[in-house]
Every structure is written in structure tokens, then in C-alpha cells.
Motif scaffolding. Structure first.
Motif, PDB file in Angstrom:
ATOM      1  N   ARG A   1     -40.115  78.606  12.358  1.00  0.00           N
ATOM      2  CA  ARG A   1     -41.056  78.054  11.387  1.00  0.00           C
ATOM      3  C   ARG A   1     -40.874  76.546  11.297  1.00  0.00           C
ATOM      4  O   ARG A   1     -39.771  76.030  11.400  1.00  0.00           O
ATOM      5  CB  ARG A   1     -40.829  78.661  10.015  1.00  0.00           C
ATOM      6  CG  ARG A   1     -41.305  80.069   9.927  1.00  0.00           C
ATOM      7  CD  ARG A   1     -41.314  80.508   8.479  1.00  0.00           C
ATOM      8  NE  ARG A   1     -41.867  81.822   8.364  1.00  0.00           N
ATOM      9  CZ  ARG A   1     -41.161  82.915   8.108  1.00  0.00           C
ATOM     10  NH1 ARG A   1     -39.872  82.842   7.924  1.00  0.00           N
ATOM     11  NH2 ARG A   1     -41.757  84.079   8.018  1.00  0.00           N
TER      12      ARG A   1
ATOM     13  N   ALA B   1     -45.211  74.557   6.233  1.00  0.00           N
ATOM     14  CA  ALA B   1     -45.016  75.224   4.944  1.00  0.00           C
ATOM     15  C   ALA B   1     -45.314  74.274   3.787  1.00  0.00           C
ATOM     16  O   ALA B   1     -45.940  74.661   2.798  1.00  0.00           O
ATOM     17  CB  ALA B   1     -43.588  75.750   4.834  1.00  0.00           C
TER      18      ALA B   1
ATOM     19  N   GLY C   1     -48.046  78.379   1.403  1.00  0.00           N
ATOM     20  CA  GLY C   1     -46.858  78.216   2.228  1.00  0.00           C
ATOM     21  C   GLY C   1     -45.935  79.419   2.119  1.00  0.00           C
ATOM     22  O   GLY C   1     -45.185  79.721   3.050  1.00  0.00           O
TER      23      GLY C   1
ATOM     24  N   TYR D   1     -46.780  81.794   4.751  1.00  0.00           N
ATOM     25  CA  TYR D   1     -46.243  81.304   6.023  1.00  0.00           C
ATOM     26  C   TYR D   1     -44.766  81.648   6.177  1.00  0.00           C
ATOM     27  O   TYR D   1     -44.317  82.043   7.253  1.00  0.00           O
ATOM     28  CB  TYR D   1     -46.465  79.793   6.113  1.00  0.00           C
ATOM     29  CG  TYR D   1     -45.934  79.154   7.368  1.00  0.00           C
ATOM     30  CD1 TYR D   1     -46.529  79.388   8.594  1.00  0.00           C
ATOM     31  CD2 TYR D   1     -44.846  78.299   7.311  1.00  0.00           C
ATOM     32  CE1 TYR D   1     -46.045  78.794   9.755  1.00  0.00           C
ATOM     33  CE2 TYR D   1     -44.355  77.698   8.453  1.00  0.00           C
ATOM     34  CZ  TYR D   1     -44.955  77.950   9.669  1.00  0.00           C
ATOM     35  OH  TYR D   1     -44.469  77.356  10.805  1.00  0.00           O
ATOM     36  N   VAL D   2     -43.989  81.499   5.109  1.00  0.00           N
ATOM     37  CA  VAL D   2     -42.551  81.782   5.203  1.00  0.00           C
ATOM     38  C   VAL D   2     -42.216  83.230   4.880  1.00  0.00           C
ATOM     39  O   VAL D   2     -41.051  83.615   4.924  1.00  0.00           O
ATOM     40  CB  VAL D   2     -41.723  80.823   4.308  1.00  0.00           C
ATOM     41  CG1 VAL D   2     -41.873  79.400   4.764  1.00  0.00           C
ATOM     42  CG2 VAL D   2     -42.063  80.980   2.853  1.00  0.00           C
TER      43      VAL D   2
ATOM     44  N   ALA E   1     -40.684  76.342  -0.697  1.00  0.00           N
ATOM     45  CA  ALA E   1     -41.274  76.862   0.549  1.00  0.00           C
ATOM     46  C   ALA E   1     -40.841  76.031   1.756  1.00  0.00           C
ATOM     47  O   ALA E   1     -40.525  76.585   2.809  1.00  0.00           O
ATOM     48  CB  ALA E   1     -42.792  76.890   0.443  1.00  0.00           C
TER      49      ALA E   1
ATOM     50  N   ALA F   1     -38.467  77.365   4.995  1.00  0.00           N
ATOM     51  CA  ALA F   1     -38.882  77.210   6.395  1.00  0.00           C
ATOM     52  C   ALA F   1     -37.884  76.370   7.185  1.00  0.00           C
ATOM     53  O   ALA F   1     -37.633  76.631   8.360  1.00  0.00           O
ATOM     54  CB  ALA F   1     -40.270  76.575   6.462  1.00  0.00           C
TER      55      ALA F   1
END
Length: 142
Positions: A5, A10, A20, A23-24, A76, A80
Motif C-alpha cells: 500500500r 490512503a 482511505g 484502501y487500507v 489511515a 498504509a
């Protein structure tokens, strides 16, 4: 498939309704953020507390919202940055982000429409913004 990542992705996604966290892969934190966002909007509609001045209450609420927003954004990016490679999940697709954004906009729009008649007008009157006339602003520059 495993990938690393990128913390800056993020961070950028976090600026738009905390996506975000998708995403994580922290969906519980995303749900916590959405609850926080809805409560923040609802707080504007509540009557002022009796034991504290309204301007102080509005200021404290604004500072609290800013601190939580900063925390969620940094959190976040931190996740990441420090996380090793991860397995791509089924929700790591572009259309999931788009669907989430549309859903949050629909929820917030509906909430604002329903609560608009109940918004405390003193909340916005209590926020004092410094004002300068154009002439005073120009003369302060020289």
C-alpha cells in the motif's frame, strides 16, 4: 495477489469521506467515521446546553470535529505506511469507492434536508469571522 500500500494514496482518499479506510482495509474504522460524520451534522440541530455559553459550545464542537478529522486522516496514512504487503480484497475495486461516495452523499444530503428546519440559527451567528474592508486590507499590505 499481494501489493504494498502507498501511504499517500490512503492520505488522498481519506480527504474524501474517509475512503482511505477502504484502501487500507479497515472497514470498522470507516463505519466509526461515518457515525462521527452523521453525529457532527446532527449536533448543529441540538439546542444549546444550559450550563455553557453557546459560542463556547460551538467553538468546542468545531475544535473537536477538526481534531477527529485530523486523527482519522493521519491514522489511515499511518496504517498504509507501516503495513507490509497485503492481499487484495474483493472491495478493493474502483466501483466500491464510487458506490461508497454516492451512498455517503445521499445519506448526508438526506440528513441535511430533513434537519434543515431544525438547525439552530444561533450556531452560525456565534461564529465570529474577522472582517476587513477592501481599503483596510489593501492599506494593511503596504
Amino acid at each position: 495477489m499481494t501489493v504494498k500500500r502507498k501511504w499517500w494514496i490512503a492520505l488522498l482518499l481519506q480527504f474524501y469521506f474517509a475512503s482511505g479506510y477502504i484502501y487500507v482495509g479497515r472497514l470498522k474504522r470507516l463505519a466509526l467515521y461515518v457515525v462521527f460524520l452523521i453525529l457532527s451534522i446532527a449536533m448543529i440541530c441540538l439546542p444549546p446546553l444550559k450550563f455553557i455559553e453557546f459560542q463556547t459550545q460551538a467553538t468546542l464542537l468545531s475544535v473537536l470535529q477538526a481534531l477527529f478529522s485530523i486523527f482519522f486522516t493521519v491514522d489511515a496514512a499511518r496504517i498504509a505506511y507501516f503495513e507490509e504487503e497485503f492481499e487484495v480484497k474483493s472491495y478493493n475495486r474502483w466501483w466500491v469507492y464510487l458506490l461508497y461516495w454516492l451512498l455517503v452523499i445521499a445519506i448526508i444530503g438526506t440528513l441535511m434536508y430533513v434537519t434543515a428546519p431544525y438547525i439552530n440559527p444561533d450556531f452560525f451567528k456565534s461564529i465570529v469571522m474577522p472582517r476587513l474592508s477592501i481599503g483596510a486590507l489593501i492599506s494593511s499590505l503596504f
